[in-house]
Design an enzyme around this catalytic site. Structure first.
Site, PDB file in Angstrom:
ATOM      1  CE  LYS A 183      -0.620   2.219  -3.689  1.00  0.00           C
ATOM      2  NZ  LYS A 183      -0.176   1.034  -3.857  1.00  0.00           N
ATOM      3  CB  SER A 204      -0.823  -0.078   1.148  1.00  0.00           C
ATOM      4  OG  SER A 204      -1.665   1.112   1.311  1.00  0.00           O
ATOM      5  CE1 TYR A 250       0.151   5.491  -5.160  1.00  0.00           C
ATOM      6  CE2 TYR A 250       0.416   7.024  -3.161  1.00  0.00           C
ATOM      7  CZ  TYR A 250       0.675   5.909  -4.009  1.00  0.00           C
ATOM      8  OH  TYR A 250       1.630   4.874  -3.500  1.00  0.00           O
TER       9      TYR A 250
END
Length: 285
Positions: free
Chosen positions: A160, A142, A156
């Site tokens: 994650k 991650s 982004y």
């Protein structure tokens, strides 16, 4: 690092995103330790050149992670070559910067295809083998952005956060089959992550987003100056895979640890501040 050169400790590892960065460090260290390694990349020639090995215990595979059939074929090749699949390291992914308004639907969906759906394809395709073995370890890479995100990295961070969430539940879902799960949240490591080949910045820039633009410029300026050593990160991940009781969550890097602790403190304050409101939602007696 633990000694894994004896026969009892020899495992088969399936590593995605292996042609550069952390993935490449992992593959090289594992091969040096005599482990069986299936490594994937979108470009087979690039992967073979980067790893520089023709050893029998190295299986390079060109894979489109967004294509379930391509991933399934890679798993079959790995099982055929080495007899089993012990550890999967879902490392493939890339950064994407810009505000939500600036990033197009295509840019956003492409990011999720690799960072999330590609990972889901790997997990979905490897689980039949691990269930049959009643053993295995899935390690999902991650980012600290999946817990304490920064300005300008909303999409982004969303990918994650998804990795963090799915890993947490996956660990419970597969525990009865003897399969372990670890989600790793690295901070800034000196890899190619901030280079143009590994990061997408919104093409549709909007001048009003000055704070976002400043944040992106600042992050990109860190390229080549990150404090984290990817070789140490790779060694730490390998050790976690050899641990009989591996952690579910692992932070790597002092910056990741500090950001996580600061975020925990911030969340606790906010939750406690609204505790009375949160608890007042039941029907009146």
């Amino acid at each position: 690092m633990q000694n894994i050169n004896n026969t009892n400790n020899k495992k088969t590892w399936f590593v995605t995103g292996a042609s550069k960065g952390l993935g490449l460090s992992l593959v090289k260290q594992l091969l040096a330790l005599g482990q069986n390694v299936a490594a994937t990349s979108r470009n087979l020639a690039e992967l073979v050149i980067a790893v520089g090995s023709t050893a029998d215990n190295f299986l390079p595979i060109e894979v489109d992670l967004a294509n379930e059939d391509s991933v399934g074929c890679a798993m079959h090749q790995t099982k055929k070559a080495f007899g089993r699949i012990d550890v999967v390291i879902n490392n493939a992914g890339y950064g994407i910067g810009g505000s939500i308004e600036e990033l197009t639907d295509k840019e956003t969906r492409n990011s999720f295809d690799v960072n999330v759906f590609g990972m889901l394809n790997v997990i979905r395709m490897v689980m039949p083998y691990m269930r049959y073995q009643q053993a295995g370890h899935i390690i999902n890479i991650s980012s600290i952005a999946g817990f304490a995100p920064g300005i300008g990295w909303s999409v982004y961070a969303a990918t994650k956060f998804a990795v963090e969430g799915l890993s947490t539940v996956l660990a419970e879902d597969v525990r009865e089959f003897g399969v372990k799960v670890t989600v790793v949240a690295p901070g800034a490591f000196r890899t190619s992550f901030l280079t143009p080949d590994s990061i997408v910045i919104a093409k549709n820039r909007i001048e009003n987003y000055k704070v976002v633009a400043e944040s992106l410029k600042r992050y990109q300026g860190y390229d080549g100056q990150q404090a984290g050593d990817p070789e140490k990160a790779a060694a730490a991940i390998i050790n976690v895979a050899l641990n009989e009781n591996p952690p579910l969550h692992l932070l790597l890097g002092a910056d990741a640890y500090d950001r996580a602790m600061a975020q925990l403190e911030k969340l606790e304050k906010e939750f406690r501040f609204n505790e009375e409101l949160s608890r007042s939602m039941a029907y009146s007696a």
